[in-house]
Write a protein that holds these residues in place. Structure first.
Motif, PDB file in Angstrom:
ATOM      1  N   LEU A  77      45.266  -2.701  -9.319  1.00 35.77           N
ATOM      2  CA  LEU A  77      46.623  -2.694  -8.765  1.00 35.77           C
ATOM      3  C   LEU A  77      46.780  -1.728  -7.602  1.00 35.77           C
ATOM      4  N   THR A  78      45.891  -0.731  -7.521  1.00 36.34           N
ATOM      5  CA  THR A  78      45.984   0.269  -6.451  1.00 36.34           C
ATOM      6  C   THR A  78      44.602   0.561  -5.868  1.00 36.34           C
ATOM      7  N   PRO A  79      43.935  -0.459  -5.311  1.00 33.03           N
ATOM      8  CA  PRO A  79      42.599  -0.221  -4.758  1.00 33.03           C
ATOM      9  C   PRO A  79      42.663   0.727  -3.564  1.00 33.03           C
ATOM     10  N   ARG A  80      41.662   1.582  -3.465  1.00 31.47           N
ATOM     11  CA  ARG A  80      41.578   2.547  -2.375  1.00 31.47           C
ATOM     12  C   ARG A  80      40.140   2.588  -1.862  1.00 31.47           C
ATOM     13  N   VAL A  81      39.978   2.996  -0.613  1.00 26.54           N
ATOM     14  CA  VAL A  81      38.648   3.019  -0.016  1.00 26.54           C
ATOM     15  C   VAL A  81      38.155   4.434   0.266  1.00 26.54           C
ATOM     16  N   LEU A  82      38.878   5.451  -0.149  1.00 28.31           N
ATOM     17  CA  LEU A  82      38.533   6.827   0.160  1.00 28.31           C
ATOM     18  C   LEU A  82      37.093   7.167  -0.216  1.00 28.31           C
ATOM     19  N   TYR A  83      36.718   6.941  -1.465  1.00 30.60           N
ATOM     20  CA  TYR A  83      35.387   7.348  -1.919  1.00 30.60           C
ATOM     21  C   TYR A  83      34.298   6.403  -1.418  1.00 30.60           C
ATOM     22  N   ALA A  84      34.658   5.179  -1.076  1.00 28.96           N
ATOM     23  CA  ALA A  84      33.707   4.296  -0.397  1.00 28.96           C
ATOM     24  C   ALA A  84      33.374   4.882   0.968  1.00 28.96           C
ATOM     25  N   ASN A  85      34.384   5.387   1.672  1.00 35.03           N
ATOM     26  CA  ASN A  85      34.161   6.003   2.980  1.00 35.03           C
ATOM     27  C   ASN A  85      33.367   7.301   2.871  1.00 35.03           C
ATOM     28  N   VAL A  86      33.698   8.131   1.869  1.00 34.32           N
ATOM     29  CA  VAL A  86      32.953   9.375   1.661  1.00 34.32           C
ATOM     30  C   VAL A  86      31.484   9.055   1.377  1.00 34.32           C
ATOM     31  N   SER A  87      31.245   8.093   0.494  1.00 33.05           N
ATOM     32  CA  SER A  87      29.877   7.698   0.155  1.00 33.05           C
ATOM     33  C   SER A  87      29.125   7.211   1.392  1.00 33.05           C
ATOM     34  N   ALA A  88      29.778   6.376   2.199  1.00 34.46           N
ATOM     35  CA  ALA A  88      29.144   5.858   3.407  1.00 34.46           C
ATOM     36  C   ALA A  88      28.803   6.991   4.366  1.00 34.46           C
ATOM     37  N   THR A  89      29.701   7.939   4.519  1.00 35.07           N
ATOM     38  CA  THR A  89      29.463   9.076   5.411  1.00 35.07           C
ATOM     39  C   THR A  89      28.262   9.888   4.957  1.00 35.07           C
ATOM     40  N   LEU A  90      28.102  10.025   3.635  1.00 33.32           N
ATOM     41  CA  LEU A  90      26.999  10.815   3.074  1.00 33.32           C
ATOM     42  C   LEU A  90      25.706  10.012   2.904  1.00 33.32           C
ATOM     43  N   GLY A  91      25.774   8.704   3.165  1.00 35.12           N
ATOM     44  CA  GLY A  91      24.594   7.855   2.998  1.00 35.12           C
ATOM     45  C   GLY A  91      24.298   7.511   1.558  1.00 35.12           C
ATOM     46  N   LEU A  92      25.324   7.545   0.709  1.00 34.82           N
ATOM     47  CA  LEU A  92      25.155   7.250  -0.720  1.00 34.82           C
ATOM     48  C   LEU A  92      25.472   5.783  -0.984  1.00 34.82           C
TER      49      LEU A  92
END
Length: 124
Positions: A77-92
């Motif tokens: 109901l409340t999808p967010r992309v914050l940690y997807a972006n953090v992971s991408a920035t860190l190469g995770l």
């Protein structure tokens, strides 16, 4: 490979069995402010996979290095992309699973078969 899920507790027993017994996850909790930043970073050290629900404990992703994998449990109901972006920035490598329902206590409910399939695809 050490796998971690955080914060500990609040999981349905069937999901705990899946994570802890079938996939050898080690539950950790960052507490309520009693651990220093250094202690929290050390809790993450050596993790091959980190799983958690969307929230403050996932800010500890900042202490991880590739090839650690991230699995975020997301409220549909409340999808967010914050940690997807953090992971991408860190190469995770980042993966998510939607929680389609919430129980009476406010815990996200995840389909165990879906979670098992995601874990098998990530962990091999």
């Amino acid at each position: 490979t050490t796998t971690r899920s955080g914060p500990g507790g609040g999981l349905p027993e069937v999901l705990e069995a899946l994570l802890y017994e079938e996939f050898n996850f080690e539950p950790i909790s960052f507490g309520n402010g009693e651990y220093t930043i250094r202690e929290q970073a050390m809790m993450m050290d050596g993790a091959g996979v980190v799983m958690g629900t969307h929230g403050a404990s996932l800010t500890n992703l900042a202490y991880l290095c590739p090839p650690t994998k991230v699995i975020e449990v997301v409220n549909i109901l409340t999808p967010r992309v914050l940690y997807a972006n953090v992971s991408a920035t860190l190469g995770l490598p980042y993966h998510f699973v939607y929680a389609h329902t919430i129980d009476e206590e406010g815990h996200l409910q995840v389909d165990v078969d879906v979670m098992r399939g995601i874990l098998r695809s990530i962990l091999g």
